[in-house]
Design a protein around this motif. Structure first.
Motif, PDB file in Angstrom:
ATOM      1  N   UNK A 143       9.606   1.209  -5.486  1.00 50.73           N
ATOM      2  CA  UNK A 143       8.556   0.287  -4.982  1.00 50.73           C
ATOM      3  C   UNK A 143       7.362   0.989  -4.463  1.00 50.73           C
ATOM      4  N   UNK A 144       6.398   0.184  -4.674  1.00 51.78           N
ATOM      5  CA  UNK A 144       5.034   0.614  -4.449  1.00 51.78           C
ATOM      6  C   UNK A 144       4.399  -0.299  -3.526  1.00 51.78           C
ATOM      7  N   UNK A 147       3.946  -5.118  -2.285  1.00 50.85           N
ATOM      8  CA  UNK A 147       4.828  -5.800  -2.855  1.00 50.85           C
ATOM      9  C   UNK A 147       5.011  -5.762  -4.220  1.00 50.85           C
ATOM     10  N   UNK A 148       4.995  -4.405  -4.843  1.00 49.34           N
ATOM     11  CA  UNK A 148       5.107  -4.143  -6.360  1.00 49.34           C
ATOM     12  C   UNK A 148       6.169  -3.297  -6.377  1.00 49.34           C
ATOM     13  N   UNK A 149       6.530  -3.016  -7.845  1.00 49.25           N
ATOM     14  CA  UNK A 149       7.409  -1.997  -8.084  1.00 49.25           C
ATOM     15  C   UNK A 149       7.242  -1.786  -9.517  1.00 49.25           C
ATOM     16  N   UNK A 188      14.275   2.103  -6.712  1.00 49.96           N
ATOM     17  CA  UNK A 188      15.067   0.966  -7.397  1.00 49.96           C
ATOM     18  C   UNK A 188      16.486   1.118  -7.576  1.00 49.96           C
ATOM     19  N   UNK A 189      17.222   0.085  -7.886  1.00 46.44           N
ATOM     20  CA  UNK A 189      18.618   0.380  -8.274  1.00 46.44           C
ATOM     21  C   UNK A 189      18.690   0.299  -9.747  1.00 46.44           C
TER      22      UNK A 189
END
Length: 249
Positions: A143-144, A147-149, A188-189
């Motif tokens: 995640x960054x 609210x981004x990834x 993340x998963x």
């Protein structure tokens, strides 16, 4: 209690225990899940390929043992153990391009991640070779802020960004973000394969296409799917292509 009476009681107890154990073993019956007849050795004769399993007594839908059993045309029997799981299946396809079909078996683990385990075996010329399916694509994920990834495919070095503002309230409620900033580094998963199936590569050759699901803070929080296409060449699996999609095909 007299000694004779005590010994008789112990003997009866041990006999009862043996009977119970025997009864339990009797219930652990091996079941045949599926069966095919085909030439998988290259001698033009048919082998009988059986997929078998031993279910748990208390949960018949889950198999504690799963294996492939082959009754070959040379009169010998070959057994390839698989992993335990909820469901299993197999198909016969030539994935190493030697002109003889291989046995590709798939076991569903039954977990919430929808993970499948796959096994690939060759019996050409009655010689067993474990071809081993390709490992899942390696990637870095996180995640960054705002609210981004993003994920980065190690093999290609390419990075894929994702805007997750539509999940803003959800992530704030969980304490993942505060005023748009990530509270702590969070990966993340990255799941293993949820699917690994034969695919046409052209010129009559087959390969494998794998699908991995990437999730956020839970398996239900799907972010994207990573599709990888593989070809078996020179004794190993080679990655041909990687696609990152928001929706699975």
């Amino acid at each position: 209690m007299k000694k004779e009476t005590f010994l008789a009681f112990v003997g009866f107890f041990l006999l009862s225990l043996t009977t119970v154990v025997y009864a339990v073993e009797e219930k652990a019956k091996t079941v045949t899940i599926s069966e095919q007849k085909a030439d998988i050795t290259g001698d033009t004769e048919l082998e009988t390929i059986l997929l078998k399993g031993v279910p748990y007594q208390e949960e018949e839908d889950f198999l504690k043992e799963i294996f492939i059993e082959i009754k070959a045309s040379n009169g010998k029997k070959y057994t390839f153990p698989l992993e335990s799981g909820a469901k299993a299946s197999f198909q016969l396809v030539d994935l190493n391009h030697d002109g003889v079909r291989d046995v590709l078996a798939t076991v569903q683990t039954g977990g919430s991640g929808g993970i499948v385990l796959s096994f690939l075996h060759s019996l050409k010329n009655f010689v067993h070779t474990d071809l081993t399916v390709p490992d899942p694509v390696e990637m870095e994920s996180r995640f960054v802020n705002d609210y981004k990834a993003e994920i980065k495919i190690k093999e290609t070095g390419k990075t894929y960004p994702f805007d997750l503002k539509d999940r803003k309230l959800y992530y704030k409620k969980l304490g993942l973000y505060y005023k748009g900033k990530l509270n702590e580094p969070t990966e993340l998963m990255v799941n293993s394969y949820s699917s690994l199936k034969p695919v046409e590569l052209g010129e009559g050759k087959l390969g494998l296409k794998g699908v991995q699901r990437i999730a956020g803070i839970a398996n239900a929080d799907t972010i994207c799917f990573v599709e990888s296409t593989w070809r078996y060449l020179n004794g190993k699996w080679n990655l041909l292509e990687v696609k990152v999609k928001k929706e699975a095909n």
